[in-house]
Motif scaffolding. Structure first.
Motif, PDB file in Angstrom:
ATOM      1  N   VAL A 410     -70.268 -81.996   3.596  1.00 48.21           N
ATOM      2  CA  VAL A 410     -69.728 -83.235   4.168  1.00 48.21           C
ATOM      3  C   VAL A 410     -69.591 -83.088   5.681  1.00 48.21           C
ATOM      4  N   LYS A 411     -69.095 -81.922   6.116  1.00 54.62           N
ATOM      5  CA  LYS A 411     -68.977 -81.664   7.548  1.00 54.62           C
ATOM      6  C   LYS A 411     -70.350 -81.691   8.227  1.00 54.62           C
ATOM      7  N   ASP A 412     -71.383 -81.214   7.512  1.00 57.41           N
ATOM      8  CA  ASP A 412     -72.741 -81.228   8.072  1.00 57.41           C
ATOM      9  C   ASP A 412     -73.168 -82.653   8.431  1.00 57.41           C
ATOM     10  N   LEU A 413     -73.076 -83.553   7.460  1.00 57.63           N
ATOM     11  CA  LEU A 413     -73.573 -84.912   7.678  1.00 57.63           C
ATOM     12  C   LEU A 413     -72.732 -85.649   8.721  1.00 57.63           C
ATOM     13  N   LEU A 414     -71.427 -85.453   8.670  1.00 61.85           N
ATOM     14  CA  LEU A 414     -70.577 -86.093   9.676  1.00 61.85           C
ATOM     15  C   LEU A 414     -70.887 -85.551  11.067  1.00 61.85           C
ATOM     16  N   ALA A 415     -71.239 -84.266  11.158  1.00 61.10           N
ATOM     17  CA  ALA A 415     -71.574 -83.687  12.458  1.00 61.10           C
ATOM     18  C   ALA A 415     -72.808 -84.368  13.055  1.00 61.10           C
ATOM     19  N   VAL A 416     -73.777 -84.729  12.219  1.00 60.50           N
ATOM     20  CA  VAL A 416     -74.959 -85.436  12.711  1.00 60.50           C
ATOM     21  C   VAL A 416     -74.544 -86.745  13.385  1.00 60.50           C
ATOM     22  N   LEU A 417     -73.677 -87.501  12.715  1.00 59.76           N
ATOM     23  CA  LEU A 417     -73.239 -88.788  13.259  1.00 59.76           C
ATOM     24  C   LEU A 417     -72.357 -88.600  14.489  1.00 59.76           C
ATOM     25  N   ARG A 418     -71.497 -87.590  14.460  1.00 63.03           N
ATOM     26  CA  ARG A 418     -70.604 -87.349  15.602  1.00 63.03           C
ATOM     27  C   ARG A 418     -71.399 -86.945  16.840  1.00 63.03           C
ATOM     28  N   TRP A 474     -88.060 -79.328  14.662  1.00 62.91           N
ATOM     29  CA  TRP A 474     -87.313 -79.844  15.815  1.00 62.91           C
ATOM     30  C   TRP A 474     -87.791 -81.245  16.198  1.00 62.91           C
ATOM     31  N   ALA A 475     -89.079 -81.482  16.071  1.00 64.92           N
ATOM     32  CA  ALA A 475     -89.622 -82.804  16.404  1.00 64.92           C
ATOM     33  C   ALA A 475     -88.994 -83.883  15.526  1.00 64.92           C
ATOM     34  N   ALA A 476     -88.797 -83.564  14.246  1.00 64.45           N
ATOM     35  CA  ALA A 476     -88.169 -84.529  13.336  1.00 64.45           C
ATOM     36  C   ALA A 476     -86.714 -84.777  13.727  1.00 64.45           C
ATOM     37  N   PHE A 477     -86.026 -83.714  14.139  1.00 65.01           N
ATOM     38  CA  PHE A 477     -84.641 -83.869  14.555  1.00 65.01           C
ATOM     39  C   PHE A 477     -84.545 -84.684  15.848  1.00 65.01           C
ATOM     40  N   ALA A 478     -85.422 -84.397  16.810  1.00 65.23           N
ATOM     41  CA  ALA A 478     -85.404 -85.137  18.070  1.00 65.23           C
ATOM     42  C   ALA A 478     -85.687 -86.620  17.833  1.00 65.23           C
ATOM     43  N   ALA A 479     -86.593 -86.900  16.894  1.00 66.91           N
ATOM     44  CA  ALA A 479     -86.900 -88.296  16.567  1.00 66.91           C
ATOM     45  C   ALA A 479     -85.688 -88.986  15.944  1.00 66.91           C
ATOM     46  N   LEU A 480     -85.005 -88.273  15.044  1.00 67.82           N
ATOM     47  CA  LEU A 480     -83.786 -88.823  14.447  1.00 67.82           C
ATOM     48  C   LEU A 480     -82.750 -89.119  15.531  1.00 67.82           C
ATOM     49  N   ALA A 482     -83.150 -89.678  18.712  1.00 63.82           N
ATOM     50  CA  ALA A 482     -83.557 -90.822  19.534  1.00 63.82           C
ATOM     51  C   ALA A 482     -83.276 -92.135  18.811  1.00 63.82           C
ATOM     52  N   ARG A 483     -83.568 -92.155  17.518  1.00 62.33           N
ATOM     53  CA  ARG A 483     -83.343 -93.387  16.726  1.00 62.33           C
ATOM     54  C   ARG A 483     -81.857 -93.702  16.638  1.00 62.33           C
ATOM     55  N   LEU A 484     -81.035 -92.671  16.434  1.00 60.99           N
ATOM     56  CA  LEU A 484     -79.585 -92.900  16.319  1.00 60.99           C
ATOM     57  C   LEU A 484     -78.980 -93.358  17.642  1.00 60.99           C
ATOM     58  N   GLY A 485     -79.680 -93.112  18.746  1.00 62.41           N
ATOM     59  CA  GLY A 485     -79.171 -93.519  20.047  1.00 62.41           C
ATOM     60  C   GLY A 485     -79.607 -94.900  20.475  1.00 62.41           C
ATOM     61  N   GLU A 486     -80.417 -95.572  19.661  1.00 57.75           N
ATOM     62  CA  GLU A 486     -80.891 -96.909  20.036  1.00 57.75           C
ATOM     63  C   GLU A 486     -79.753 -97.920  19.991  1.00 57.75           C
ATOM     64  N   PRO A 487     -79.568 -98.709  21.056  1.00 57.51           N
ATOM     65  CA  PRO A 487     -78.437 -99.654  21.122  1.00 57.51           C
ATOM     66  C   PRO A 487     -78.467-100.702  20.018  1.00 57.51           C
ATOM     67  N   GLY A 488     -79.667-101.115  19.564  1.00 59.94           N
ATOM     68  CA  GLY A 488     -79.740-102.205  18.588  1.00 59.94           C
ATOM     69  C   GLY A 488     -79.587-101.770  17.144  1.00 59.94           C
ATOM     70  N   GLN A 499     -78.699 -89.494   6.479  1.00 57.97           N
ATOM     71  CA  GLN A 499     -78.757 -89.005   5.108  1.00 57.97           C
ATOM     72  C   GLN A 499     -80.186 -88.609   4.734  1.00 57.97           C
ATOM     73  N   ALA A 500     -81.156 -89.440   5.105  1.00 56.41           N
ATOM     74  CA  ALA A 500     -82.555 -89.148   4.785  1.00 56.41           C
ATOM     75  C   ALA A 500     -83.009 -87.848   5.453  1.00 56.41           C
ATOM     76  N   TRP A 501     -82.543 -87.612   6.681  1.00 60.75           N
ATOM     77  CA  TRP A 501     -82.909 -86.371   7.374  1.00 60.75           C
ATOM     78  C   TRP A 501     -82.205 -85.164   6.773  1.00 60.75           C
ATOM     79  N   TYR A 502     -80.936 -85.363   6.327  1.00 56.42           N
ATOM     80  CA  TYR A 502     -80.131 -84.217   5.906  1.00 56.42           C
ATOM     81  C   TYR A 502     -80.432 -83.752   4.485  1.00 56.42           C
ATOM     82  N   LEU A 503     -80.757 -84.647   3.574  1.00 54.83           N
ATOM     83  CA  LEU A 503     -80.875 -84.256   2.163  1.00 54.83           C
ATOM     84  C   LEU A 503     -81.878 -83.121   1.928  1.00 54.83           C
ATOM     85  N   PRO A 504     -83.056 -83.109   2.561  1.00 53.26           N
ATOM     86  CA  PRO A 504     -83.941 -81.945   2.371  1.00 53.26           C
ATOM     87  C   PRO A 504     -83.307 -80.645   2.867  1.00 53.26           C
TER      88      PRO A 504
END
Length: 689
Positions: A410-418, A474-480, A482-488, A499-504
């Protein structure tokens, strides 16, 4: 059309509290203190007061209702709505007034701090560390400034955070906190000051706050006269539930918001003040009547709707011996010929057998297991009983499992969002970066340093060169990122992407990934109930779910189960039958809580809280001896205990005394009710609570 009097169900004292400052008492601007005895309808009374104020013209947008859990705030809103529906004759589908400023101290504090962030030197995008993250950060700082390399043992990170939190919440000097609660740490006073200063600086650099900051910054906000007047003027009424559980910081905030006391209502019971280990002080409710220029009006709720009169008689006798209290004497219409029982048993093993047998006996008599509870002062006191229940195939739930937010996945996934929300948050970033295969602590540190030095941390992450072995992942993480930082990006799309990035990675990191996946799915479901990423991260941190799906909760195959609980966790609950373990000196009071008169008084209140949870049947178990291991000068041996000092000879008439027929007590044991305090378990005082 006006419907029947919505206050009709209230007794005279409840009505007094609900109507204070309205109608015939409209000219009474005194603050109100409601002393609500156990089982006296406190929540119902407070809900009626809120609804009554709204009916008499109070604007719900200008009411602040402070509770100690978000669930309590939601329950209060629900009850207020029911009262208003009845009073105004509204159909179920019609909109009811909302209470937008109803919530916990920490939750309301976080909202105000975001509103006033720029005016007090904060960034609005701050994130909030839970206790685990705060421990990790103070541990990192402890290491960075060389305190982990001392020749003598320096306090571990959990102890350091405990000391820091205590100082923050009680407003007591560090030296006093060390002397009274952490005497073995007193030699490190100067080093701890250095550590705490560096910890505060690290939080500021990373734009994070911990739990204590939410109150401390709110108090600092209120220490500015102009801002205090501005915030106070936004609210005509400030109502505080469970006031006996507040600390000095919370009292400071309340007094600064409403220095005259006008519009202030606090509700609580000094006899149920049992959380000093969290920094709460019973002095707040004892001293409240005289904290303002105009003394508060005090209304006492003494009519109990929970317990039988014999249970109340015994409980009243226990608390009447308190050194200082708001006087009250609980009474009820629920007569009974059955007095609470003091059950004398030979030892802990026989205690477990007696309780298990009594629980099953009551079940056969028609009482569900869920209507019964076994309470104890410390979690380990139930060990023998748990074995006995398992042997007899009696399902049970013990309160106090692994907390939801403490679970690694749980801490892992929340850390991604934080980390996406606050790119300067090093603890979240350090955790997330190392989820990428091929990235270790050194690479993660290099990344965070680069982001800290860059004007645009998002761009720094995109430009970062990971080790060759990590480039593809790392490329997949950087893409994630960038997407999470989009204002819209519209919430909860953030959660879906994370979640899609973390489950694997969950499959790679944990052997029991399938079980842990249930918690990830639960977290995703929770996300849909919040308006934004910021609200989700804030409120989940401040008021998390109780426990992980695989380590607590009712047994999956049993619809009925017995409740086992510490007394602290049982506060606010009630059961038809209550069995209290180890009601002897050394356990209640704990042998580690007899150092001061204040500690002893809180132990008395703990026993009172345990006793007043019972509705019809109350059993206090008194083992006469304990098997103590590894004691100096004698090894393992039996020691003899005496009945708790809180039930003196003069009170025994309030109880039915039983000796289990199979008892093999020493002949003189019953004649030694006030035996010296014994060390039931060999454990350091620093581990208390």
């Amino acid at each position: 059309m006006q419907h029947p009097d919505p206050l009709e169900s209230l007794n005279p004292q409840q009505r007094e509290a609900a109507t204070h400052g309205t109608g015939d008492t409209a000219g009474d601007t005194r603050p109100l203190l409601v002393i609500a005895g156990a089982g006296s309808g406190k929540t119902n009374t407070l809900a009626h007061r809120v609804a009554h104020l709204i009916r008499h013209g109070a604007d719900p947008q200008r009411m602040m209702l402070l509770t100690f859990s978000r669930r309590a705030a939601q329950e209060m809103e629900r009850r207020v709505g029911q009262v208003l529906q009845q009073a105004l004759g509204l159909a179920g589908a019609q909109a009811l007034p909302s209470l937008p400023w109803s919530g916990t101290f920490h939750g309301i504090g976080a909202r105000l701090l975001r509103e006033y962030a720029q005016r007090i030197g904060l960034e609005e995008s701050f994130t909030i560390h839970d206790r685990g993250d705060a421990e990790d950060l103070i541990g990192l700082v402890r290491h960075e400034i060389g305190l982990a390399e001392q020749k003598k043992r320096f306090p571990l990170k959990g102890t350091c955070l405990g000391i820091y939190s205590r100082v923050m919440n009680t407003r007591e000097p560090l030296a006093l906190v060390l002397q009274s609660l952490y005497p073995w740490c007193s030699q490190w006073e100067e080093e701890l000051k250095k550590l705490f200063g560096a910890y505060v600086e690290a939080k500021q650099q990373q734009n994070v706050l911990d739990y204590d900051d939410l109150l401390a910054f709110w108090a600092d906000l209120m220490a500015e006269p102009q801002l205090a007047a501005e915030v106070g003027a936004r609210f005509d009424h400030v109502l505080v539930d469970e006031y006996q559980d507040t600390n000095r910081l919370q009292e400071e905030i309340l007094l600064a918001m409403k220095p005259t006391g006008q519009g202030v209502t606090v509700v609580g019971d000094d006899a149920q003040s049992i959380y000093s280990f969290r920094g709460a002080t019973v002095r707040n409710i004892l001293d409240f009547p005289h904290r303002f220029a105009q003394p508060a009006r005090v209304v006492t709720l003494e009519r109990n709707y929970r317990s039988t009169q014999p249970i109340l008689d015994a409980s009243n006798a226990v608390i009447a011996a308190a050194r200082e209290r708001h006087a009250k004497n609980l009474f009820t219409d629920r007569a009974s010929s059955q007095r609470p029982q003091l059950v004398l048993v030979p030892d802990e093993a026989q205690q477990a057998r007696w309780v298990a047998g009594e629980v099953l006996r009551q079940r056969e008599a028609g009482a569900q297991l869920k209507s019964q509870a076994v309470l104890f002062r410390a979690s380990h006191h139930s060990a023998a009983l748990e074995l006995e229940l398992a042997r007899r195939n009696v399902p049970f739930v013990k309160f106090g499992g692994l907390k939801f937010l403490e679970a690694a996945h749980v801490k892992d996934l929340l850390a991604v969002l934080r980390f996406a929300h606050n790119p300067r948050g090093r603890m979240a970033g350090f955790r997330v970066a190392q989820m990428v295969p091929g990235v270790g602590a050194a690479t993660a540190t290099r990344l965070l340093d680069a982001m800290a030095e860059a004007g645009d941390p998002h761009a720094a992450l995109q430009a970062f060169e990971p080790p060759a072995a990590a480039r593809e992942d790392w490329a997949a993480f950087a893409a994630l990122y960038a997407r999470l930082g989009e204002p819209g990006l519209a919430w909860p799309a953030d959660m879906e992407l994370a979640q899609a990035w973390y489950l694997p990675r969950l499959e790679r990191l944990y052997d029991d990934a399938q079980v842990r996946r249930l918690d990830i799915e639960q977290l995703a479901r929770l996300a849909t109930g919040y308006a934004s990423r910021e609200r989700f991260l804030t409120e989940l941190t401040l008021d998390p779910p109780e426990a992980t799906s695989d380590q607590s909760g009712p047994p999956l195959r049993d619809e009925d189960y017995l409740i086992l609980s510490t007394i602290h966790s049982a506060k606010g609950q009630e059961w038809k039958a209550v069995h209290v373990l180890n009601v002897v000196d050394g356990c209640i009071p704990s042998d580690m809580a007899t150092g001061t008169a204040e500690e002893l008084e809180e132990e008395r209140r703990l026993l009172y809280v345990a006793m007043t949870r019972a509705k019809e049947h109350l059993h206090l178990l008194v083992p006469q001896r304990f098997y103590v291991t590894q004691q100096a000068g004698g090894g393992d041996r039996h020691v003899y205990a005496g009945r708790t000092r809180f039930i003196g000879e003069a009170m025994l008439a309030r109880f039915e005394q039983l000796a289990w027929p199979q008892a093999e007590a020493r002949p003189d044991a019953a004649a030694r009710p006030q035996a010296p305090v014994i060390q039931v378990r060999a454990r350091a005082r620093a581990a208390w609570k």
